[in-house]
Design a protein around this motif. Structure first.
Motif, short mmCIF file in Angstrom:
data_model
loop_
_atom_site.label_atom_id
_atom_site.label_comp_id
_atom_site.label_asym_id
_atom_site.label_seq_id
_atom_site.Cartn_x
_atom_site.Cartn_y
_atom_site.Cartn_z
N ASP A 43 -17.44 10.45 14.25
CA ASP A 43 -17.14 10.17 15.66
C ASP A 43 -18.40 9.68 16.38
N PHE A 44 -19.52 10.31 16.08
CA PHE A 44 -20.81 9.92 16.67
C PHE A 44 -21.12 8.46 16.32
N PHE A 45 -20.96 8.13 15.04
CA PHE A 45 -21.24 6.76 14.60
C PHE A 45 -20.31 5.76 15.26
N ARG A 46 -19.06 6.13 15.43
CA ARG A 46 -18.07 5.21 16.01
C ARG A 46 -18.31 4.94 17.49
N HIS A 47 -19.01 5.86 18.16
CA HIS A 47 -19.16 5.72 19.61
C HIS A 47 -20.60 5.54 20.07
N ILE A 48 -21.55 5.51 19.14
CA ILE A 48 -22.94 5.31 19.55
C ILE A 48 -23.09 3.89 20.09
N ASN A 49 -23.86 3.77 21.15
CA ASN A 49 -24.14 2.41 21.63
C ASN A 49 -25.57 2.04 21.24
N LEU A 50 -25.88 0.79 21.35
CA LEU A 50 -27.18 0.34 20.88
C LEU A 50 -28.32 0.90 21.73
N SER A 51 -28.09 1.21 22.98
CA SER A 51 -29.13 1.83 23.81
C SER A 51 -29.49 3.21 23.28
N HIS A 52 -28.46 3.97 22.86
CA HIS A 52 -28.72 5.29 22.28
C HIS A 52 -29.45 5.14 20.95
N LEU A 53 -29.10 4.13 20.20
CA LEU A 53 -29.79 3.85 18.94
C LEU A 53 -31.27 3.54 19.22
N ASP A 54 -31.54 2.82 20.30
CA ASP A 54 -32.93 2.55 20.70
C ASP A 54 -33.69 3.85 20.89
N LEU A 55 -33.10 4.76 21.66
CA LEU A 55 -33.74 6.03 21.98
C LEU A 55 -34.01 6.83 20.70
N ILE A 56 -33.02 6.94 19.85
CA ILE A 56 -33.18 7.69 18.60
C ILE A 56 -34.27 7.05 17.74
N SER A 57 -34.27 5.74 17.66
CA SER A 57 -35.27 5.03 16.84
C SER A 57 -36.68 5.29 17.34
N GLU A 58 -36.86 5.18 18.65
CA GLU A 58 -38.18 5.39 19.22
C GLU A 58 -38.64 6.84 19.02
N GLU A 59 -37.75 7.78 19.26
CA GLU A 59 -38.11 9.20 19.11
C GLU A 59 -38.46 9.54 17.65
N LEU A 60 -37.67 9.06 16.72
CA LEU A 60 -37.97 9.35 15.31
C LEU A 60 -39.24 8.66 14.87
N PHE A 61 -39.47 7.43 15.35
CA PHE A 61 -40.71 6.74 15.00
C PHE A 61 -41.91 7.53 15.50
N LEU A 62 -41.84 8.00 16.74
CA LEU A 62 -42.95 8.79 17.28
C LEU A 62 -43.14 10.09 16.51
N LEU A 75 -44.96 9.14 13.48
CA LEU A 75 -46.27 8.62 13.83
C LEU A 75 -47.23 9.70 14.30
N GLU A 76 -46.73 10.67 15.09
CA GLU A 76 -47.62 11.58 15.80
C GLU A 76 -47.52 13.05 15.44
N ASP A 77 -46.44 13.47 14.81
CA ASP A 77 -46.32 14.89 14.48
C ASP A 77 -47.33 15.22 13.38
N GLU A 78 -48.32 16.02 13.72
CA GLU A 78 -49.43 16.28 12.81
C GLU A 78 -48.97 16.86 11.47
N ILE A 79 -48.02 17.78 11.53
CA ILE A 79 -47.54 18.39 10.29
C ILE A 79 -46.79 17.35 9.45
N GLU A 80 -45.97 16.53 10.08
CA GLU A 80 -45.25 15.47 9.37
C GLU A 80 -46.22 14.49 8.73
N VAL A 81 -47.25 14.10 9.48
CA VAL A 81 -48.24 13.14 8.96
C VAL A 81 -48.96 13.72 7.75
N ARG A 82 -49.39 14.97 7.85
CA ARG A 82 -50.09 15.60 6.72
C ARG A 82 -49.18 15.73 5.50
#
Length: 177
Positions: free
Chosen positions: A53-72, A75-82
């Motif tokens: 249902d989430f996939f069927r109703h996601i809009n591209l603006s929400h995809l933008d937000l998710i993409s930017e948040e996951l990229f950050l 990029l920046e989570d010290e534990i993830e980077v290590r």
């Protein structure tokens, strides 16, 4: 390094773990949980019915937000980077770690995004096409920018701006807006 970080003698760590692999396995579980927490923060559902249902109703603006948040996060989570650096270094000595690196940073994201884009195509939210190719178009530049940042070739702001531009270009290519 782990023993030093928690303030114990290096040999003492094996009172809690059988070997290096069991330590790595525990780290892998912890990192998976951290990523799932990030998905929860971004309100990405886990229940299979809710995911469709989430996939069927996601809009591209929400995809933008998710993409930017996951990229950050990557990029920046010290534990993830290590963790990522640990996997990159250890992949040449341990085939299991090489497989984990592949799964976590290639196979799983591409499979997730392929399903996402196929569902969006089926729901006519984006243009029809090859969903796996769309996933590769979407994901590959993110990993390239992440690697470029980590190597010092670009700044954090340059990487983030490039991601924003990339996502906007993706929307222009695939969107029906």
């Amino acid at each position: 390094m782990i023993a030093k970080a928690v303030g114990i003698n290096a040999g003492s760590i094996y009172n809690h773990y059988d070997n290096k692999q069991s330590i790595l396995d525990a780290i892998f579980v912890m990192m998976k949980e951290r990523y799932l927490e990030r998905e929860h923060h971004l309100q990405i559902p886990k229940n299979p019915e809710q995911v469709d249902d989430f996939f069927r109703h996601i809009n591209l603006s929400h995809l933008d937000l998710i993409s930017e948040e996951l990229f950050l996060f990557y990029l920046e989570d010290e534990i993830e980077v290590r963790f990522r650096h640990l996997l990159i270094i250890e992949q040449f000595q341990n085939p299991k770690i090489a497989q984990l690196l592949y799964q976590r940073y290639y196979a799983e994201p591409i499979a997730f995004q392929t399903k996402l884009f196929q569902t969006m195509m089926d729901s006519r939210l984006i243009k029809e096409g090859n969903a796996k190719t769309a996933a590769l178009h979407f994901y590959a530049p993110m990993m390239l920018l992440l690697t470029s940042y980590e190597r010092g070739s670009i700044t954090r702001d340059e990487a983030f701006n490039e991601i924003r531009e990339h996502v906007q270009q993706f929307r222009q290519l695939y969107g029906k807006e």
